[in-house]
Motif scaffolding. Structure first.
Motif, short mmCIF file in Angstrom:
data_model
loop_
_atom_site.label_atom_id
_atom_site.label_comp_id
_atom_site.label_asym_id
_atom_site.label_seq_id
_atom_site.Cartn_x
_atom_site.Cartn_y
_atom_site.Cartn_z
N PRO A 119 108.85 125.67 121.58
CA PRO A 119 107.97 125.68 121.31
C PRO A 119 106.84 124.62 121.95
O PRO A 119 108.51 123.68 121.32
N ILE A 120 105.85 123.89 121.58
CA ILE A 120 105.27 122.93 121.91
C ILE A 120 106.14 121.95 122.83
O ILE A 120 105.23 121.42 124.42
N ASN A 121 107.29 121.28 122.68
CA ASN A 121 107.99 120.71 124.09
C ASN A 121 107.54 121.65 125.85
O ASN A 121 107.81 121.31 126.79
N PHE A 122 107.61 122.51 125.55
CA PHE A 122 106.97 123.37 127.45
C PHE A 122 106.30 124.42 126.90
O PHE A 122 105.61 124.86 127.70
N ASN A 123 106.02 125.42 125.79
CA ASN A 123 105.81 126.49 126.25
C ASN A 123 103.84 126.68 125.91
O ASN A 123 103.69 125.80 124.99
N PRO A 124 102.67 126.61 126.48
CA PRO A 124 101.81 126.68 126.60
C PRO A 124 101.26 127.44 126.18
O PRO A 124 101.58 128.40 125.99
N TYR A 125 100.14 127.19 125.94
CA TYR A 125 99.24 128.55 125.31
C TYR A 125 97.65 128.77 125.31
O TYR A 125 97.35 127.48 126.05
N MET A 126 96.98 129.67 125.73
CA MET A 126 95.84 129.63 126.01
C MET A 126 95.20 130.69 124.53
O MET A 126 96.05 131.75 125.02
N ILE A 127 93.62 130.37 124.56
CA ILE A 127 92.94 131.65 123.55
C ILE A 127 92.08 131.85 124.53
O ILE A 127 90.63 131.13 125.54
N TRP A 343 108.98 134.79 118.95
CA TRP A 343 109.89 134.36 119.81
C TRP A 343 109.46 134.10 121.10
O TRP A 343 109.69 134.90 122.15
N PHE A 344 109.46 132.95 121.04
CA PHE A 344 109.58 131.82 122.35
C PHE A 344 109.99 132.13 123.24
O PHE A 344 109.22 131.79 124.50
N ASP A 345 110.89 132.95 123.52
CA ASP A 345 112.06 132.79 124.91
C ASP A 345 111.65 134.50 125.64
O ASP A 345 111.86 133.97 126.85
N LYS A 346 110.65 135.38 124.57
CA LYS A 346 109.74 136.20 125.80
C LYS A 346 109.08 135.69 127.66
O LYS A 346 108.06 134.29 126.87
N SER A 347 108.75 136.40 128.62
CA SER A 347 108.28 134.98 129.15
C SER A 347 106.84 135.09 128.39
O SER A 347 105.90 133.82 129.40
N PHE A 348 106.29 136.15 128.50
CA PHE A 348 104.87 135.97 127.20
C PHE A 348 104.95 136.43 126.68
O PHE A 348 105.25 137.47 126.56
N SER A 349 104.06 136.06 125.48
CA SER A 349 103.81 136.50 124.22
C SER A 349 101.91 136.86 124.25
O SER A 349 101.08 135.67 124.21
N LEU A 350 101.56 137.80 124.07
CA LEU A 350 99.91 137.88 123.54
C LEU A 350 100.20 138.48 122.05
O LEU A 350 100.87 139.06 121.48
N ILE A 351 98.91 137.43 121.67
CA ILE A 351 98.91 136.97 120.28
C ILE A 351 97.71 137.60 119.54
O ILE A 351 96.60 137.07 120.41
N ILE A 352 97.38 138.62 118.81
CA ILE A 352 95.73 139.40 118.07
C ILE A 352 96.09 138.92 117.45
O ILE A 352 96.92 138.73 115.94
N THR A 353 95.09 137.66 116.17
CA THR A 353 94.81 137.57 114.34
C THR A 353 94.33 138.59 113.74
O THR A 353 93.57 139.77 115.18
N GLY A 354 93.55 138.45 113.11
CA GLY A 354 93.14 139.63 112.10
C GLY A 354 91.53 139.77 112.13
O GLY A 354 91.11 140.76 111.67
N LYS A 355 91.14 138.49 113.70
CA LYS A 355 89.68 138.67 113.27
C LYS A 355 89.26 138.71 114.67
O LYS A 355 88.78 138.78 115.55
N GLY A 356 90.52 138.85 115.56
CA GLY A 356 90.92 139.70 116.95
C GLY A 356 91.14 138.63 117.94
O GLY A 356 90.62 139.51 119.09
N TRP A 357 91.27 137.50 117.36
CA TRP A 357 91.20 136.37 118.20
C TRP A 357 92.77 136.83 118.55
O TRP A 357 93.21 137.17 118.71
N ASN A 361 100.53 132.77 124.88
CA ASN A 361 101.91 131.91 124.97
C ASN A 361 102.90 131.74 125.62
O ASN A 361 103.15 133.84 125.89
N PHE A 362 103.45 131.31 126.31
CA PHE A 362 104.57 131.59 127.10
C PHE A 362 105.55 130.45 127.96
O PHE A 362 105.37 129.53 127.62
N GLU A 363 106.92 131.21 128.15
CA GLU A 363 108.40 130.25 128.10
C GLU A 363 107.92 129.63 129.57
O GLU A 363 107.56 130.89 130.71
#
Length: 652
Positions: A119-127, A343-357, A361-363
């Motif tokens: 995390p932070i060093n390598f994994n980017p994110y998009m919203i 689980w930052f090791d997975k190829s990608f993680s799809l994230i859903i918040t309580g307001k549906g955002w 985040n991907f390795e």
């Protein structure tokens, strides 16, 4: 297209909406997904003299005259002595591996050997943007539709029905039925060259096979990537707990929306309080430490749990406890969160918040932005335009589903101690050291840039440089990522966007200020900056940059030769250039509201940016370590730089 759909509807069992071809595949491309792969050109090895010349040109912008003289001597010596020998060895290695590119395996190794946390060093994110109909932003509805659309993308990819990735110079002329008919007739071994006649450029799709069923496994010294090409289940995390359920039936077809929604609803109804021993936090630690902890977890009886995690198609993260819609909060949450439900090791993680955002985040070791952006774009458009689960259907779901399997780790005192230590260290890292700032600025836009005869990306890069020059009155090593996916197994090349032209303009603006008289001169200088940037970008995209070439020559020396390394690699200037204080990358996808990554060095900035065509705004996120660089101060300087550049753009 209708013929394919009809044929598949006969092949697939049953007649319900859940098993029709229209539901099963996100796309049903006339061109096979990998049709162009066999004929993609190979990544060229640049000429040694060109690489050395470009290296010196870049170094001149950030070195003092005395430092540059020494670096120039080192480069001259390199071209006469070790350079030709190393270059010839690279040519031989490349000739022996015609199935791939010279950068592919070493670039994988570079990522997998790095021991820093992901995390932070390598994994980017998009919203992603929210749905226009708020009812579709309900966590259950959003999660169900995201899982279904992801499964539709996966099935199209596996069946070879996903549209090949192609860069069209002029979509009106090449993104046509004629193009598809002609190139489909051509054998795969020459199809790419047929596409070139339409001024269309097929891109490498080898990374797409790593999207699903892939996990990076921590090992001592160097990690490895594991893949299950036949994975049928999805991994879900909520409140630090793990769950899994099948999204595909045994015959490979996608389960019905009702079945998938029932599984997600069952997980959302789990009444357990947050996990006091969240094993996911261990994926935030130094890789050797995580490898040791994982080995211990396996030894005490968790091999089956890891097998389920590692082979899952992808990770769905339900963060329904997060109800904030404050964008700065969302930025930090999608970049790193508290690590408990990750689980930052997975190829990608799809994230859903309580307001549906929602977001991703991907390795990064397995692939680059081209594959991830394509997946995000296709998947999210499908969610928005063709949702398969609707808000009114929530009332008909059972509160629990027998299809959901809970994955419970066996723990002991050693594990508990490791988790508590990781929680403490991660909190210090993310909350006390890291700072993130997001900027939405309605100022100049793509149309204004084009009207002024300059590239929007060149102007963004100029803005980043001007902002830093205003603060420090100096040039620094700058990285802009550029894909080389026009070549077989291409990865990325670096655009060194701080040039002599940029430096001259930044210096003039800071020392002389803007005015009606100055701005006319500055505009001419700006056009020259844009021309140079366009040339550098084109060279990088065509495999004619210098960074990857030097990376390989240094690696060959380390692998095949003994003794003192060449002076060029011992030179502090070489280290300085590769410590990228400004690390930047653009996000080009209509579904993405914002995104970014962390700084790549302790004293640097990580900058993700985009110019939005929809609302004519600039969006960017900046991350830095507060004791070394101040992201807030940089953002303030960047706003000032934007205002200067707007005045110049609009000048007559």
């Amino acid at each position: 297209m209708e013929g394919i759909s009809t044929l598949l509807s006969y092949i697939l069992p049953g007649h319900s909406r859940s098993v029709t071809a229209d539901y099963q595949f996100l796309q049903q491309s006339w061109l096979p997904t990998m049709h162009f792969q066999a004929s993609l050109p190979r990544l060229p090895v640049p000429k040694l003299e060109d690489t050395c010349k470009k290296y010196l040109t870049t170094q001149k912008t950030i070195l003092s005259p005395e430092e540059f003289q020494q670096t120039a001597r080192n480069v001259d010596e390199f071209q006469l002595k070790e350079g030709p020998q190393l270059h010839q060895k690279l040519i031989e290695i490349d000739a022996e591996n015609k199935h791939t590119s010279y950068i592919s395996e070493p670039w994988f190794d570079m990522y997998l050997s790095d021991r820093r946390p992901l995390p932070i060093n390598f994994n980017p994110y998009m919203i992603f943007y929210q749905e226009k109909n708020a009812a579709y932003n309900s966590p259950l509805v959003k999660a169900t539709n995201i899982v279904i659309s992801s499964a539709r993308f996966l099935r199209a990819l596996r069946a070879g029905l996903l549209e090949p990735q192609i860069f069209h110079m002029n979509k009106k002329k090449s993104d046509t039925k004629l193009f598809r008919v002609v190139t489909r007739i051509l054998p795969s071994r020459i199809a790419t060259y047929g596409a070139y006649l339409f001024k269309a450029f097929p891109l490498d799709m080898s990374q797409f096979e790593n999207l699903f069923g892939t996990t990076r496994i921590p090992e001592i010294g160097k990690d490895r990537i594991t893949k299950d090409p036949n994975a049928r289940h999805v991994l879900v995390m909520r409140r630090g707990y793990f769950y899994t359920f099948d999204i595909l039936n045994e015959d490979g077809s996608i389960r019905s929306p009702h079945e998938i929604a029932s599984c997600i609803n069952s997980i959302l109804n789990d009444p357990r309080e947050p996990n006091l021993c969240p094993i996911g936090i261990l994926t935030t630690t130094e890789r050797n430490q995580w490898a040791q902890n994982r080995r211990h977890l396996v030894d005490i009886g968790n091999a089956d749990v890891f097998r389920k995690i590692d082979t899952a198609t992808f990770l769905l993260i339900l963060d329904d406890d997060l109800v904030s819609e404050d964008f700065p909060v969302l930025v930090r949450h999608f970049l790193h969160s508290d690590g408990c439900n990750r689980w930052f090791d997975k190829s990608f993680s799809l994230i859903i918040t309580g307001k549906g955002w929602s977001g991703i985040n991907f390795e990064h070791s397995w692939g680059d932005g081209v594959a991830v952006l394509r997946f995000c774009q296709d998947m999210k458009i499908d969610v928005s335009m063709r949702p398969h689960f609707h808000p009114e259907e929530q009332a008909h779901l059972p509160s629990s589903s027998p299809d959901v399997e809970k994955l419970d780790f066996k723990i002991d005192d050693v594990v508990m101690e490791s988790v508590n230590r990781a929680l403490k260290e991660y909190k210090h890292w993310t909350l006390e050291r890291l700072t993130t700032k997001h900027l939405l600025h309605n100022i100049f836009n793509k149309k204004q840039c084009k009207n002024a005869g300059v590239s929007p990306d060149a102007i963004m890069q100029l803005s980043f440089q001007l902002a830093l020059y205003k603060l420090e009155k100096r040039a620094v090593a700058t990285y802009e990522s550029c894909s080389t996916s026009a070549f077989k197994h291409g990865r990325t090349e670096t655009v060194r966007s701080f040039t002599e032209q940029t430096k001259a303009l930044c210096k003039a603006i800071v020392e002389r200020g803007t005015s009606n008289v100055n701005n006319k001169e500055y505009k001419k200088m700006m056009i020259e900056c844009s021309k140079t940037h366009a040339m550098l970008t084109k060279e990088a995209a065509m495999g004619q940059g210098f960074d990857r070439h030097l990376f390989m020559l240094k690696r060959i020396w380390q692998k095949y030769y003994d003794g003192e390394p060449p002076a060029i690699f011992k030179d502090p200037a070489f280290t300085k250039l590769n410590e990228n204080i400004l690390s930047t990358s653009t996000l080009n996808a209509s579904v993405v509201m914002g995104g970014g990554f962390g700084p790549v060095v302790e004293h640097g900035y990580g900058i993700g940016y985009m110019i939005d065509d929809t609302d004519l705004s600039i969006r960017l996120a900046v991350a830095s370590y507060k004791h070394n660089r101040d992201a807030s101060e940089y953002i303030a300087s960047l706003i000032s730089a934007f205002e200067d550049i707007e005045r110049i753009l609009l000048s007559e």
